[in-house]
Design an enzyme around this catalytic site. Sequence first.
Site, PDB file in Angstrom:
ATOM      1  N   ASP A  83       6.364  -6.184   4.123  1.00  0.00           N
ATOM      2  CA  ASP A  83       7.026  -6.011   2.898  1.00  0.00           C
ATOM      3  C   ASP A  83       7.260  -4.789   2.337  1.00  0.00           C
ATOM      4  OD1 ASP A  83       8.513  -7.080   0.676  1.00  0.00           O
ATOM      5  OD2 ASP A  83       6.700  -7.022  -0.587  1.00  0.00           O
ATOM      6  N   HIS A 120       1.997 -12.085  -6.343  1.00  0.00           N
ATOM      7  CA  HIS A 120       2.636 -10.830  -5.475  1.00  0.00           C
ATOM      8  C   HIS A 120       3.319 -10.023  -6.406  1.00  0.00           C
ATOM      9  CE1 HIS A 120       4.844  -9.171  -1.890  1.00  0.00           C
ATOM     10  NE2 HIS A 120       5.548  -8.730  -2.950  1.00  0.00           N
ATOM     11  N   HIS A 162       4.644  -6.423  -8.532  1.00  0.00           N
ATOM     12  CA  HIS A 162       5.444  -5.077  -8.209  1.00  0.00           C
ATOM     13  C   HIS A 162       5.105  -4.346  -9.389  1.00  0.00           C
ATOM     14  CE1 HIS A 162       8.507  -6.189  -5.153  1.00  0.00           C
ATOM     15  NE2 HIS A 162       7.361  -6.746  -4.588  1.00  0.00           N
ATOM     16  N   CYS A 201      11.672  -0.572  -4.395  1.00  0.00           N
ATOM     17  CA  CYS A 201      12.305  -1.804  -5.167  1.00  0.00           C
ATOM     18  C   CYS A 201      13.757  -1.656  -4.577  1.00  0.00           C
ATOM     19  CB  CYS A 201      11.953  -1.754  -6.677  1.00  0.00           C
ATOM     20  SG  CYS A 201      12.706  -3.281  -7.355  1.00  0.00           S
ATOM     21  N   ASN A 256       5.998  -2.419  -4.307  1.00  0.00           N
ATOM     22  CA  ASN A 256       4.809  -3.079  -4.384  1.00  0.00           C
ATOM     23  C   ASN A 256       3.555  -2.450  -5.303  1.00  0.00           C
ATOM     24  OD1 ASN A 256       5.420  -5.255  -2.446  1.00  0.00           O
ATOM     25  ND2 ASN A 256       5.980  -3.824  -1.060  1.00  0.00           N
TER      26      ASN A 256
HETATM   27 MG    MG Z   1       6.875  -7.035  -2.460  1.00  0.00          MG
END
Ligand code: MG
Length: 323
Positions: free
Chosen positions: A36, A228, A230, A261, A270
């Site tokens: 990611d 998950h 951010h 992002c 993240n």
């Molecule tokens: Mg992510």
Amino acid sequence: MSDAERTRPVWHPRPQPVADPSLPSRVRVYEVGPRDGLQAEPEILPADVKIELCRRLYASGLGAVELTSFVPARWIPQLADAEEVVGEVEVPEGARGVALVPNVRGLERALAAGVREVSVVVSATETFAQANLNTTLAGALDRAREVIAAASVEGVPVRGYLSMSFGDPWEGSVPIERVADLAAELHGAGAGTVALSDTIGTGTPGHVIEAVERTVAAGVSRERIALHLHDTYGQALGNVQAALRVGITEFDSSTGGLGRCPFAKGATGNLATEDLVWLLHGLGIETGVDLESLVRTSQWMSRTLGRPIASRVATALTAAGVS
Ligand code: MG
């Protein structure tokens, strides 16, 4: 003692653990940096660097690493070397080496490369499904079902991401009941863990608690729900704390805050693994992760990418002399 000596740090700062008995005593940190993170970095790194990154992450004690993604190279050129990375990374005994797959074709590639756990992405909103997954919300769920069915034949577990669970850049608010129902559908289809994903980072603690509780009410047990998060708006650690209070024990993060992002240009994406681990260790929660080792990995990645580390903890520990 001279002034210089008096101000020179003699120890590497670390949190002084004070346990809260109402919180879980152990948490799984699910590292998403190599997948990611790197897919959102503008630079395409050589496979050797990715392989070394994964090796260092496992060596730091991380027990779950998302290594790469078996998506067509024309979609994500940053991860076009998935076979090579998976082929070269040695997953330690008892650890997880996960690869994201977009569909059954991706699953076949992953299995052929030796992957033993995969992840899939579905969407909590129609617009994200169409813009990012090139299908509809229902189509993405069908694709995930196909992957899960094919993976289960091989005894390969599947982790499901539910993107845009806390807000969508096109649709704005996302109904929490829809998130809970979709999470339950994904779990019912066979996804072992469902990661409620705050893809744009707009979630806040009350929202997280409500989403978790409704997902539990819809039939997914707490130990099957991951978050998950951010840090785009600085809410990630507050959200982790809220989730801990409602019994969540698996959190996604990326070492050094790798990945930006895609929906807020220039902003961080993240949650950084170092920041997450600092909080957890401070709460007396075991992770098995060596924080300073992660920081050294972030310093190396920062030199490699030629940009500063996007982790407050890694930045502060670097300034305090960790190297
Ligand atoms: Mg992510």
